[in-house]
Write a protein that holds these residues in place. Structure first.
Motif, PDB file in Angstrom:
ATOM      1  N   CYS A  71       0.851  -1.195   0.000  1.00 49.44           N
ATOM      2  CA  CYS A  71       0.000   0.000   0.000  1.00 49.44           C
ATOM      3  C   CYS A  71       0.886   1.243   0.000  1.00 49.44           C
ATOM      4  CB  CYS A  71      -0.898  -0.003   1.228  1.00 49.44           C
ATOM      5  SG  CYS A  71      -1.808   1.533   1.485  1.00 49.44           S
ATOM      6  N   GLN A  72       0.617   2.172  -0.913  1.00 50.53           N
ATOM      7  CA  GLN A  72       1.426   3.382  -0.989  1.00 50.53           C
ATOM      8  C   GLN A  72       0.963   4.450   0.002  1.00 50.53           C
ATOM      9  OE1 GLN A  72       0.033   3.890  -5.128  1.00 50.53           O
ATOM     10  NE2 GLN A  72      -0.388   6.012  -4.603  1.00 50.53           N
ATOM     11  N   HIS A  73      -0.151   4.188   0.726  1.00 49.93           N
ATOM     12  CA  HIS A  73      -0.752   5.225   1.576  1.00 49.93           C
ATOM     13  C   HIS A  73      -0.252   5.202   3.013  1.00 49.93           C
ATOM     14  CE1 HIS A  73      -3.549   4.548  -1.792  1.00 49.93           C
ATOM     15  NE2 HIS A  73      -3.656   5.860  -1.749  1.00 49.93           N
TER      16      HIS A  73
ATOM     17  N   TRP B 256      -2.934   6.861   7.144  1.00 53.29           N
ATOM     18  CA  TRP B 256      -3.998   7.054   6.140  1.00 53.29           C
ATOM     19  C   TRP B 256      -5.098   6.030   6.336  1.00 53.29           C
ATOM     20  CZ3 TRP B 256      -6.143   3.876   2.482  1.00 53.29           C
ATOM     21  CH2 TRP B 256      -6.906   4.477   1.456  1.00 53.29           C
TER      22      TRP B 256
HETATM   23 ZN   LIG Z   1      -3.131   2.060  -0.308  1.00 54.69          ZN
END
Ligand SMILES: [Zn+2]
Length: 268
Positions: free
Chosen positions: A41-43, A47
């Protein structure tokens, strides 16, 4: 219901706990540590908990929605917010969940993993918690406890533990937390009590509950006295003062010197 809230990070990193209070709802989420491992996950965890918390509040706006149905709906909505991420990664961002809702003379409660809902009732204290995570991987937990915090051995043992936990997380043989799969909501522990039976309630992430559960430096009645006199921030400050007496985790072996802490204190 009057809800007082606070949350503070345990160290210099971003806070991975989340808390909210409304006139009918209290929610505490504790994002699980990634130990620096890949998540797909890039968040990130902050987040994830911010969006999951907001979606839980939204999904429960209709007061007759069962808490498990609201949680499942919130999990689906958050998953839909990041389809570009690899949500099948076993390290996908995840969190414990504690919810308390007042509804027509009753209190509904839900816990998923180890953030407790504690009721200060006229008949005494009730601690509602889900300790299934504590029952798995005892050898790897013992290995973490063998090392002082901030040592290379501790860091490696924690990574080994988190790697192994990911393999059993949200499986029928392991333990359940809020993550990408809404099925987790069906494994939450829920109940209902008459609001008239309860004087006050507290929802705590384990970074705050540890004052009682791990450090044994306070009792639940003393925690409620602290919450009534100095509020959630005062309780978290008390936890930090206790931890400062054992900065390397010798007396109380733990995953971090200080864990993120979140508290919702409910009164009527
Ligand atoms: Zn994500």
């Amino acid at each position: 219901m009057r809800v007082a809230i606070d949350t503070q990070p345990g160290g210099t990193g971003p806070n991975e706990d989340w808390v909210a209070g409304t006139p009918t709802l209290a929610v505490v989420l504790d994002g699980l540590s990634t130990a620096g491992l890949e998540t797909g996950c890039q968040h990130g965890v902050p987040w994830y908990v911010a969006h999951l918390g907001s979606q839980i509040v939204s999904a429960l706006a209709e007061s007759n929605t069962p808490l498990t149905v609201g949680l499942a709906s919130a999990l689906e909505r958050v998953a839909a917010l990041h389809p570009q991420c690899d949500l099948s990664n076993p390290g996908t961002p995840s969190a414990t969940v504690a919810i308390l809702r007042e509804r027509q003379g009753f209190l509904d409660h839900l816990v998923l993993a180890d953030s407790p809902v504690v009721l200060d009732g006229h008949q005494g204290i009730s601690v509602i918690t889900d300790l299934r995570v504590d029952q798995i991987l005892p050898e790897l937990k013992a290995e973490v406890a063998r090392h002082e915090t901030h040592t290379a051995g501790h860091k490696q043992a924690l990574r080994d533990l988190v790697t192994a936990q990911r393999e059993t997380r949200n499986t029928t043989t392991g333990y359940w937390v809020a993550a990408a799969d809404p099925e987790a909501a069906n494994h939450a522990l829920t109940g209902t009590v008459p609001v008239g039976d309860v004087r006050a309630a507290a929802l705590l992430s384990d970074g705050a509950a540890c004052l009682v559960t791990d450090y044994a430096m306070s009792t639940w009645p003393e925690v409620f006295t602290t919450l009534r006199t100095v509020g959630p921030r005062g309780l978290i400050d008390t936890v930090r003062k206790v931890e400062a007496t054992d900065p390397r985790g010798q007396r109380w072996p733990r995953y971090k010197s200080g864990d993120d802490a979140a508290v919702a204190f409910c009164q009527w």
